[in-house]
Design a protein around this motif. Structure first.
Motif, short mmCIF file in Angstrom:
data_model
loop_
_atom_site.label_atom_id
_atom_site.label_comp_id
_atom_site.label_asym_id
_atom_site.label_seq_id
_atom_site.Cartn_x
_atom_site.Cartn_y
_atom_site.Cartn_z
N SER A 148 -35.76 1.68 -51.17
CA SER A 148 -36.53 0.47 -50.88
C SER A 148 -37.97 0.60 -51.34
O SER A 148 -38.55 -0.34 -51.91
CB SER A 148 -36.49 0.18 -49.38
OG SER A 148 -35.17 -0.11 -48.95
N CYS A 151 -38.10 0.53 -55.21
CA CYS A 151 -37.80 -0.80 -55.70
C CYS A 151 -38.99 -1.74 -55.55
O CYS A 151 -39.27 -2.56 -56.43
CB CYS A 151 -36.58 -1.37 -54.98
SG CYS A 151 -35.00 -0.72 -55.57
N ILE A 156 -38.11 -4.33 -58.33
CA ILE A 156 -36.67 -4.61 -58.30
C ILE A 156 -36.39 -5.43 -57.03
O ILE A 156 -36.73 -5.01 -55.93
CB ILE A 156 -35.85 -3.31 -58.30
CG1 ILE A 156 -36.07 -2.57 -59.62
CG2 ILE A 156 -34.37 -3.60 -58.08
CD1 ILE A 156 -35.41 -1.21 -59.68
N ARG A 161 -30.61 -4.25 -54.71
CA ARG A 161 -30.68 -2.80 -54.51
C ARG A 161 -29.31 -2.16 -54.34
O ARG A 161 -29.05 -1.09 -54.86
CB ARG A 161 -31.60 -2.49 -53.33
CG ARG A 161 -33.05 -2.81 -53.70
CD ARG A 161 -34.02 -2.77 -52.54
NE ARG A 161 -35.28 -3.39 -52.97
CZ ARG A 161 -36.31 -3.60 -52.18
NH1 ARG A 161 -36.25 -3.25 -50.90
NH2 ARG A 161 -37.40 -4.19 -52.64
N PHE A 240 -37.08 4.88 -61.38
CA PHE A 240 -36.23 4.44 -60.28
C PHE A 240 -35.42 5.61 -59.75
O PHE A 240 -35.38 5.86 -58.53
CB PHE A 240 -35.30 3.32 -60.75
CG PHE A 240 -34.27 2.95 -59.72
CD1 PHE A 240 -34.64 2.25 -58.58
CD2 PHE A 240 -32.95 3.33 -59.86
CE1 PHE A 240 -33.71 1.92 -57.61
CE2 PHE A 240 -32.01 3.01 -58.89
CZ PHE A 240 -32.39 2.30 -57.76
#
Length: 403
Positions: A148, A151, A156, A161, A240
C-alpha cells in the motif's frame, strides 16, 4: 602459508535444500573454513563481515553485467532487457543519474512526512486482527502494508493492488543468483505484464501528471534531455517490487524471531523505546536479502586468491551479519544490541534507496505490537518461500491478545 587451492575450497550452492532450510548453519561452516569459497561457474563467494563490507564499496566491482550474464541467469526473454535497465544493475554514470531522479521520494525528510499515514495504515490492518485475536502476519500485515505504501508513492490506484500482486510475487523469482528453470517462464511473464500495466499508467501521467514518483520520473531532466520511456517503466516496475519485498521480509522475519525469543518479546513490551534497535537486530538476525553479487571489473586479490575481470563475487550478507568476529553471540536475538553494523541494506553507491522507508515501516509496526500486545504466540506452522536470495515467509499464523 600458501593460499588454499580453489579445488579444495568448500562450495556454496544457493539452491542446496540445506541452505534454503537453514542458511546460518551453512554460513557458520563456511566462515570456519575460511573467508573465501567457491560458487557456481565463474563465481567466488565471500563469507566474512570485513570482506563483504569492503567489497560493497570497492570501485573495482560493479553491477552492470553483460547481456550474456542475464541470459545465463534467467534465460532468454523480456526479463533480460529489464535487468539490463534497472537501477540495481547499473554502474555510474547511469546509476548516478537514475538514483538522483528517484532520490527525492526516498530522502529522510520525505519519508518522515509519511509517518502519520503509515501509522494509520498499520492501525487499519491490526484492528481486525486484534478483534479476532489472531492473524497471518504475512497475509494480514507484512505484505499489504508495504504494498500500500509503495503504491501510493508510485501512483498505483488502490483498486489495482490485488491485480498487480501475483505478478510482483512472480517477478521476485527472477532476483536469484541463478534462476531455477521452473521459475524462468513466470519471471518473463511477470515482466511483460508489469511493463504493460506501468506503461498504461505512464501514458496517463504524461497526459495528466500527478505528485507521484512515476510523474516525476517522466518529467524531463534539467539538462533538457529526452525521457527514456522504456527505462522509466522498467525502473518503476523495479521500485514497486523493491518497495515491498525487503519490508515484507523484515516484518515477517522480525515477528518470527520474536516468537522464538519470548524473553525479547517481554523486553520490548516493557521498554517500547527499544523498538528502533530491535528493528536493526531483526535486519541483522535474519537478513531480508541474503546475498548480492558484484562483477569484477579490474584484477584484484584477496586472501591469496586472484579474481579476474568478468568473474562474479557473491557477497553473503546473511553470513556477514552472523560473523562472530564482529557480533558477540551472533546466533542469539538481542533487541538491545549496540553497535549493530549489519550489512542488510548493502553499502557503497548501491546502499538501499528505500532503507529509511523500510526502517520507518518496521518501527511503526513493532511499536504498535509492543504497546498493544500482551502476548504473541505461534498459531500454526510457518511456511517459507523457496527463494535463494531472499529470506522470506509465505505464511506466519500467530495468536495474540490486544492490551
Amino acid at each position: 602459508m600458501s593460499p588454499t587451492r580453489r579445488s579444495t575450497l568448500p562450495r556454496f550452492d544457493s539452491h542446496d535444500p540445506a541452505v534454503l532450510a537453514d542458511p546460518y548453519s551453512v554460513y557458520r561452516r563456511l566462515r570456519a573454513h575460511g573467508p573465501v569459497c567457491r560458487g557456481g561457474t565463474g563465481q567466488w563467494v565471500l563469507t566474512r563481515h570485513a570482506d563483504v563490507t569492503a567489497c560493497l564499496a570497492d570501485p573495482r566491482l560493479g553491477t552492470e553485467y553483460p547481456v550474456e550474464y542475464h541470459r545465463m541467469s534467467v534465460g532468454d526473454g523480456p526479463a533480460v532487457s529489464f535487468f539490463s535497465r534497472i537501477l540495481l544493475d547499473r554502474d555510474p554514470p547511469h546509476h548516478t543519474r537514475l538514483r538522483r531522479a528517484m532520490h527525492p521520494a526516498f530522502r529522510p525528510a520525505a519519508v518522515r512526512a509519511l509517518s502519520d499515514r503509515i501509522g494509520a495504515m498499520v492501525d487499519d490492518l491490526l484492528e481486525p486482527a486484534f478483534d479476532r485475536g489472531h492473524c497471518d502476519v504475512v497475509e494480514d500485515l507484512a505484505f499489504p502494508l508495504p504494498v500500500s505504501v509503495v503504491c501510493e508513492l508510485l501512483g498505483i490506484p488502490a483498486a489495482d493492488r490485488e491485480l498487480v500482486r501475483p505478478h510482483a510475487v512472480d517477478l521476485a523469482r527472477g532476483f536469484g543468483l541463478v534462476v531455477a528453470e521452473p521459475d524462468r517462464a513466470a519471471t518473463h511473464a511477470a515482466v511483460t505484464w508489469l511493463r504493460d500495466y506501468i506503461g498504461e499508467l505512464a501514458a496517463e501521467r504524461l497526459r495528466s501528471p500527478g505528485d507521484d514518483v512515476l510523474s516525476h520520473l517522466l518529467t524531463p531532466a534539467s539538462d533538457g534531455g529526452p525521457v527514456d520511456l522504456a527505462e522509466v517503466v522498467d525502473n518503476v516496475v523495479f521500485l514497486f517490487f523493491a518497495g515491498f519485498e525487503t519490508t515484507m521480509n523484515l516484518i515477517a522475519s522480525g515477528v518470527a524471531a520474536l516468537l522464538d525469543a519470548p524473553d525479547q518479546q517481554r523486553l520490548l513490551r516493557k521498554s517500547p523505546d527499544l523498538v528502533p534497535s530491535a528493528v536493526e537486530e531483526f535486519l541483522r538476525f535474519d537478513a531480508p536479502i541474503q546475498a548480492v553479487a558484484r562483477l569484477v571489473r579490474e584484477p584484484m586479490s584477496l586472501h591469496g586468491h586472484t579474481f579476474r575481470p568478468g568473474r562474479l563475487l557473491v557477497l553473503l550478507l546473511g553470513s556477514a551479519n552472523r560473523d562472530e568476529r564482529v557480533f558477540a553471540d551472533p546466533d542469539r536475538l538481542d533487541v538491545t544490541r549496540s553497535p549493530n553494523p549489519h550489512v542488510s541494506f548493502g553499502g557503497g553507491a548501491h546502499f538501499c534507496l528505500g532503507a529509511a522507508l523500510a526502517r520507518l515501516e518496521g518501527r511503526i509496526v513493532f511499536d504498535r505490537l509492543a504497546r498493544r500486545c500482551r502476548g504473541l504466540v505461534p498459531a500454526g506452522t510457518p511456511q517459507r518461500r523457496r527463494t535463494t536470495s531472499f529470506r522470506s515467509l509465505s505464511r506466519l499464523p500467530v495468536t495474540f491478545l490486544a492490551a
